[in-house]
Design an enzyme around this catalytic site. Structure first.
Site, PDB file in Angstrom:
ATOM      1  CG  ASP A   1      -2.063   0.953   1.122  1.00  0.00           C
ATOM      2  OD1 ASP A   1      -2.393   1.368  -0.007  1.00  0.00           O
ATOM      3  OD2 ASP A   1      -2.639   1.316   2.167  1.00  0.00           O
ATOM      4  N   GLY A   2       0.318   2.318  -0.559  1.00  0.00           N
ATOM      5  CA  GLY A   2       0.986   3.622  -0.491  1.00  0.00           C
ATOM      6  C   GLY A   2       1.490   4.153  -1.829  1.00  0.00           C
TER       7      GLY A   2
ATOM      8  CG  HIS B   1      -0.735   2.369  -9.205  1.00  0.00           C
ATOM      9  ND1 HIS B   1      -0.907   1.927  -7.911  1.00  0.00           N
ATOM     10  CD2 HIS B   1      -1.818   3.147  -9.484  1.00  0.00           C
ATOM     11  CE1 HIS B   1      -2.043   2.428  -7.432  1.00  0.00           C
ATOM     12  NE2 HIS B   1      -2.613   3.165  -8.367  1.00  0.00           N
TER      13      HIS B   1
ATOM     14  CG  LEU C   1       8.994 -17.272  -3.976  1.00  0.00           C
ATOM     15  CD1 LEU C   1       9.029 -17.356  -2.450  1.00  0.00           C
ATOM     16  CD2 LEU C   1       9.369 -15.863  -4.437  1.00  0.00           C
TER      17      LEU C   1
ATOM     18  NE  ARG D   1      -2.652  -1.415   4.649  1.00  0.00           N
ATOM     19  CZ  ARG D   1      -3.914  -1.529   4.257  1.00  0.00           C
ATOM     20  NH1 ARG D   1      -4.655  -2.495   4.745  1.00  0.00           N
ATOM     21  NH2 ARG D   1      -4.426  -0.683   3.382  1.00  0.00           N
TER      22      ARG D   1
ATOM     23  CB  SER E   1      -7.517  -3.767   3.225  1.00  0.00           C
ATOM     24  OG  SER E   1      -7.263  -2.552   3.897  1.00  0.00           O
TER      25      SER E   1
HETATM   26  C1  IPE Z   1      -5.237  -2.730   0.043  1.00  0.00           C
HETATM   27  O1  IPE Z   1      -4.977  -1.381  -0.127  1.00  0.00           O
HETATM   28  C2  IPE Z   1      -5.275  -3.413  -1.279  1.00  0.00           C
HETATM   29  C3  IPE Z   1      -3.993  -3.560  -1.977  1.00  0.00           C
HETATM   30  C4  IPE Z   1      -2.834  -3.177  -1.516  1.00  0.00           C
HETATM   31  C5  IPE Z   1      -4.077  -4.175  -3.270  1.00  0.00           C
HETATM   32  P1  IPE Z   1      -6.169  -0.311  -0.228  1.00  0.00           P
HETATM   33  O2  IPE Z   1      -5.518   1.013  -0.417  1.00  0.00           O
HETATM   34  O3  IPE Z   1      -7.152  -0.728  -1.251  1.00  0.00           O
HETATM   35  O4  IPE Z   1      -6.852  -0.443   1.206  1.00  0.00           O
HETATM   36  P2  IPE Z   1      -7.787   0.560   2.012  1.00  0.00           P
HETATM   37  O5  IPE Z   1      -8.859   1.035   1.074  1.00  0.00           O
HETATM   38  O6  IPE Z   1      -6.914   1.684   2.491  1.00  0.00           O
HETATM   39  O7  IPE Z   1      -8.302  -0.263   3.149  1.00  0.00           O
HETATM   40  C1  IPE Z   2      -1.752   0.241  -3.288  1.00  0.00           C
HETATM   41  O1  IPE Z   2      -1.517   1.597  -3.299  1.00  0.00           O
HETATM   42  C2  IPE Z   2      -2.019  -0.307  -4.658  1.00  0.00           C
HETATM   43  C3  IPE Z   2      -3.414  -0.728  -4.863  1.00  0.00           C
HETATM   44  C4  IPE Z   2      -4.352  -0.712  -3.967  1.00  0.00           C
HETATM   45  C5  IPE Z   2      -3.750  -1.194  -6.182  1.00  0.00           C
HETATM   46  P1  IPE Z   2      -2.699   2.665  -3.236  1.00  0.00           P
HETATM   47  O2  IPE Z   2      -3.129   2.985  -4.628  1.00  0.00           O
HETATM   48  O3  IPE Z   2      -3.787   2.196  -2.357  1.00  0.00           O
HETATM   49  O4  IPE Z   2      -1.948   3.896  -2.605  1.00  0.00           O
HETATM   50  P2  IPE Z   2      -2.529   4.928  -1.536  1.00  0.00           P
HETATM   51  O5  IPE Z   2      -2.999   4.118  -0.351  1.00  0.00           O
HETATM   52  O6  IPE Z   2      -3.653   5.652  -2.193  1.00  0.00           O
HETATM   53  O7  IPE Z   2      -1.371   5.793  -1.220  1.00  0.00           O
HETATM   54 MG    MG Z   3      -4.154   2.436  -0.365  1.00  0.00          MG
END
Ligand code: IPE
Ligand code: IPE
Ligand code: MG
Length: 248
Positions: free
Chosen positions: A25-26, A42, A136, A193, A201
């Protein structure tokens, strides 16, 4: 890293998790902070995959499950969803040969049939090509959700009962877990995470029943090999009791 350095590192990281799950995430925030469109985040996130997969494989971790697209991520604006799918497709096309050479077995975790046809096709081709590799086990969560996965398992069990293939008395935890996408893999030992949120999530809810959880503020594109090693080291020091009194 030389063979000797790798040996020393894996000695330091004992016990290693057998199965690591990562909620990557992030990406969006990484881009926004730089004044870039989210799609660039991404793309930057995808660049981190090679190192993390390589290190997992070199250390001898059995399985790595990566959360790439959740069943809830369809709620995002269509252009972002479309960009994510084209990034996934490019990734498969570009990386599968190298993963195959490294003996990595790719498996999609999630309802990939609901993805655009081209993405589904590349994903199936990657699974087919690498399926019998013995290194793996790389599970990629694509259109994955823990609840959808459980529902899928429940329906498959119900179907087998109706057709007479299965008796209710024969359903146990083991046979239930075998109906999940991770059939044949050990439970998740460690969930990492990135991105600062402290929630699952909908990620691998049943497989993570006794996983150690590590939440880090580091955004996924910044999650370096060193950050991964630090998480594995923290895991090695955790005291796992599984409800008993003796730690291990
Ligand atoms: C979780 O991240 C899903 C993935 C990393 C693919 P999200 O950004 O979708 O999660 P929430 O919405 O903050 O819970
Ligand atoms: C995780 O990063 C990737 C996916 C959920 C596909 P995010 O797109 O959720 O990034 P933030 O949380 O908005 O920074
Ligand atoms: Mg996110």
């Amino acid at each position: 890293m030389t063979e000797a350095e790798l040996q020393a590192l894996s000695g330091r990281l004992k016990p290693l998790p057998r199965h690591v799950g990562i909620i990557m995430d992030g990406n969006g925030r990484y881009a926004t902070r730089r004044g870039l469109p989210r799609s660039m985040g991404h793309r930057a996130g995808t660049e981190r995959l090679r190192g993390i997969i390589r290190l997992s494989s070199d250390l001898g971790i059995e399985a790595l499950s990566l959360y790439a697209f959740s069943t809830e991520n369809w709620k995002r604006p269509k252009p972002e969803v479309d960009t994510l799918f084209s990034i996934f497709m490019e990734y498969f096309i570009k990386e599968v040969d190298a993963l195959h050479k490294n003996n990595v077995a790719i498996r999609a975790m999630g309802d990939i049939e609901a993805l655009p046809e081209k993405v589904c096709r590349e994903c199936l081709a990657a699974m087919e090509k690498t399926g019998s590799n013995t290194g793996l086990k790389l599970n990629i969560g694509l259109n994955y959700g823990g609840r959808a996965e459980t529902l899928h398992a429940v329906k498959s069990i119900a179907g087998d009962i109706i057709s007479g293939k299965l008796n209710i008395e024969d359903i146990d935890e083991g046979s239930m877990m075998q109906r999940l996408y991770t059939s044949g893999l050990p439970d998740v030992d460690l969930v990492i995470r990135t991105g600062g949120e402290k929630r699952l999530s909908n990620f691998m809810l049943l497989q993570s029943a006794y996983a150690e959880l590590i939440f880090t503020d580091t955004l996924w594109p910044d999650f370096s090999d060193e950050c991964y090693i630090a998480a594995l080291e923290e895991f090695a020091h955790r005291n796992r009791r599984y409800g008993g009194l003796e730690g291990k």
